[in-house]
Scaffold this motif. Sequence first.
Motif, PDB file in Angstrom:
ATOM      1  N   ARG A   1       0.752  -1.225   0.117  1.00  0.00           N
ATOM      2  CA  ARG A   1      -0.237  -0.124  -0.184  1.00  0.00           C
ATOM      3  C   ARG A   1       0.798   1.374   0.299  1.00  0.00           C
ATOM      4  N   PHE A   2       1.964   1.253   0.719  1.00  0.00           N
ATOM      5  CA  PHE A   2       2.680   2.659   0.910  1.00  0.00           C
ATOM      6  C   PHE A   2       3.606   2.285  -0.132  1.00  0.00           C
ATOM      7  N   GLY A   3       4.718   1.341  -0.035  1.00  0.00           N
ATOM      8  CA  GLY A   3       5.571   1.509  -1.075  1.00  0.00           C
ATOM      9  C   GLY A   3       6.638   0.741  -0.476  1.00  0.00           C
ATOM     10  N   VAL A   4       6.761  -0.371  -1.426  1.00  0.00           N
ATOM     11  CA  VAL A   4       8.131  -2.260  -1.383  1.00  0.00           C
ATOM     12  C   VAL A   4       9.725  -0.712  -0.728  1.00  0.00           C
ATOM     13  N   ALA A   5       9.575  -0.294  -1.975  1.00  0.00           N
ATOM     14  CA  ALA A   5      11.351  -0.218  -1.637  1.00  0.00           C
ATOM     15  C   ALA A   5      11.634   0.924  -0.579  1.00  0.00           C
ATOM     16  N   ARG A   6      10.297   1.822   0.100  1.00  0.00           N
ATOM     17  CA  ARG A   6      10.273   2.940   0.334  1.00  0.00           C
ATOM     18  C   ARG A   6       9.729   1.472   2.346  1.00  0.00           C
ATOM     19  N   GLY A   7       9.109   1.398   2.278  1.00  0.00           N
ATOM     20  CA  GLY A   7       8.610   0.681   3.198  1.00  0.00           C
ATOM     21  C   GLY A   7      10.049  -0.452   4.320  1.00  0.00           C
ATOM     22  N   LEU A   8      10.536  -1.281   2.955  1.00  0.00           N
ATOM     23  CA  LEU A   8      11.225  -1.889   3.293  1.00  0.00           C
ATOM     24  C   LEU A   8      12.508  -1.185   4.156  1.00  0.00           C
TER      25      LEU A   8
ATOM     26  N   PRO B   1      11.698  -8.238  -9.635  1.00  0.00           N
ATOM     27  CA  PRO B   1      10.970  -7.729 -11.228  1.00  0.00           C
ATOM     28  C   PRO B   1      11.925  -7.128 -11.644  1.00  0.00           C
ATOM     29  N   LYS B   2      12.025  -5.520 -11.256  1.00  0.00           N
ATOM     30  CA  LYS B   2      12.080  -4.535 -10.730  1.00  0.00           C
ATOM     31  C   LYS B   2      13.605  -4.054 -10.700  1.00  0.00           C
ATOM     32  N   SER B   3      14.481  -5.471 -10.779  1.00  0.00           N
ATOM     33  CA  SER B   3      15.863  -5.663 -10.771  1.00  0.00           C
ATOM     34  C   SER B   3      16.293  -5.965 -11.706  1.00  0.00           C
ATOM     35  N   VAL B   4      15.308  -6.706 -13.241  1.00  0.00           N
ATOM     36  CA  VAL B   4      16.193  -7.497 -13.437  1.00  0.00           C
ATOM     37  C   VAL B   4      15.549  -7.517 -14.816  1.00  0.00           C
TER      38      VAL B   4
ATOM     39  N   PRO C   1      17.170  -1.616  -3.735  1.00  0.00           N
ATOM     40  CA  PRO C   1      16.988  -1.248  -4.922  1.00  0.00           C
ATOM     41  C   PRO C   1      16.139   0.442  -4.912  1.00  0.00           C
ATOM     42  N   THR C   2      16.150   1.275  -5.806  1.00  0.00           N
ATOM     43  CA  THR C   2      15.285   2.467  -5.700  1.00  0.00           C
ATOM     44  C   THR C   2      14.518   2.554  -7.247  1.00  0.00           C
ATOM     45  N   VAL C   3      13.596   2.249  -6.548  1.00  0.00           N
ATOM     46  CA  VAL C   3      12.273   1.857  -8.089  1.00  0.00           C
ATOM     47  C   VAL C   3      12.214   3.491  -8.510  1.00  0.00           C
ATOM     48  N   ALA C   4      10.884   2.948  -9.903  1.00  0.00           N
ATOM     49  CA  ALA C   4      10.254   4.178 -10.015  1.00  0.00           C
ATOM     50  C   ALA C   4       8.881   4.164  -9.305  1.00  0.00           C
ATOM     51  N   VAL C   5       7.893   5.497  -9.003  1.00  0.00           N
ATOM     52  CA  VAL C   5       7.071   5.305  -8.293  1.00  0.00           C
ATOM     53  C   VAL C   5       6.009   5.132  -9.522  1.00  0.00           C
TER      54      VAL C   5
ATOM     55  N   ASN D   1       5.741  -3.819 -12.845  1.00  0.00           N
ATOM     56  CA  ASN D   1       4.469  -3.032 -11.689  1.00  0.00           C
ATOM     57  C   ASN D   1       5.204  -2.399 -10.573  1.00  0.00           C
ATOM     58  N   GLN D   2       6.380  -1.124 -11.249  1.00  0.00           N
ATOM     59  CA  GLN D   2       7.179  -0.616 -10.227  1.00  0.00           C
ATOM     60  C   GLN D   2       5.798   0.323  -9.072  1.00  0.00           C
ATOM     61  N   GLU D   3       6.774   0.210  -7.860  1.00  0.00           N
ATOM     62  CA  GLU D   3       6.511   0.868  -7.091  1.00  0.00           C
ATOM     63  C   GLU D   3       7.513   1.578  -5.729  1.00  0.00           C
TER      64      GLU D   3
END
Length: 388
Positions: A71-78, A125-128, A182-186, A385-387
Amino acid sequence: MRAGCSVARVSYVRWSIAAQFLRLPAMMAPLAFALLATEVTGSYRLGGLMMAVFIGAEIVAAGPVGRALDRFGVARGLRVLLLVSALFLCGLALVASSPVLTVVFVVLTGFAAGGLSGGIRALLPKSVSAGFLERAVAIDAVVIEIVVVTGPLIVALLTPLGVVAPVLGMAGAYVLAVLFVPTVAVAPRTRGERPKLGSIMTWLLSSFGFGVLISTIEVSSLPFAQRLGGGAEFAVVFMAVLIAASMAGAGLYAWLGPRLQIDRRIRAALFLVVMAVGGVLAAFGVSWPLLIAGLVTVGICTGPLNTTISMHLQLTLPESRKAEGFSLVFTAQAGGFALGSLCVALLPVSVAPVVGSAVALIAAFSVISAHRGAPYRRVTSAVANQEA
């Protein structure tokens, strides 16, 4: 094209480093908690309680935390959860002289860490590149085995610095993981739909069955050795055989898996059945060759099965439920490990692996007989499915 491949390779390496640092504390925890408990109380039993409540807290928190990450963003939440987990471990080191407060901080750490594994998997999936995804999952299964071995070794190296040093080392691993997430696009947020229960339950059962079977084999390593007239040194050999077979199977599947055209349901069921056969061989392995054959049969299917489950969920889970779905899978596997360990504690050495094999066969039957839902979707973009 070559530049794109190079960027994708660097991105995967970064993801893998973050994933291994994230997993390392869980591999260090059993020995680190046992040493801390022995120092505080004179007995390792508190360490067993600490490990039990740690896993229990992770299981309870995995679903809700995974949902929050989606809900709030995987990378940021991690990054937030990793830092919070590190802080709780530092708190554990500070209150190590109090058994009650020690358990409290272990529970808090378990709650914070409950969704980490599912979250980091959701970022893969957002890293490969799309074509490398299945191979990346299989390669990761090989690297995990290295982390499993490395965790206790790091604890042993840190212990001379003080009994709380391994706990602080666990906190340091979480902090290092933050640097490599990893830093991914919003992407625009959409309201995700929960997947149909049946589409997930069969795969949760598969992961649970795997956990039960593999834990009955791993935890029985010393009883297996004693049955053949050996001791702890032979138990180590058995574990080495199991780990080597697992790494070999995962490596082979990394090469062959993406080329296979067989439905993943069939693959998963086949791996579960073969593992069940290996469990029976190990259970009744009254000679070295028979026991080793059972261990190799179980181990060689470990990586391919986990990769198959992971890829099926990758292609079928709603995009806004990835972290939650993978967290639930890791929770089911942890529950299986717990039940398998309990079976070894309560049942004869020849019966526990048979129970594990039976659960694996039930899972295989469930996968085969499950109603076929939506057809498999081919991932056409590594950033589908970037977030954040």
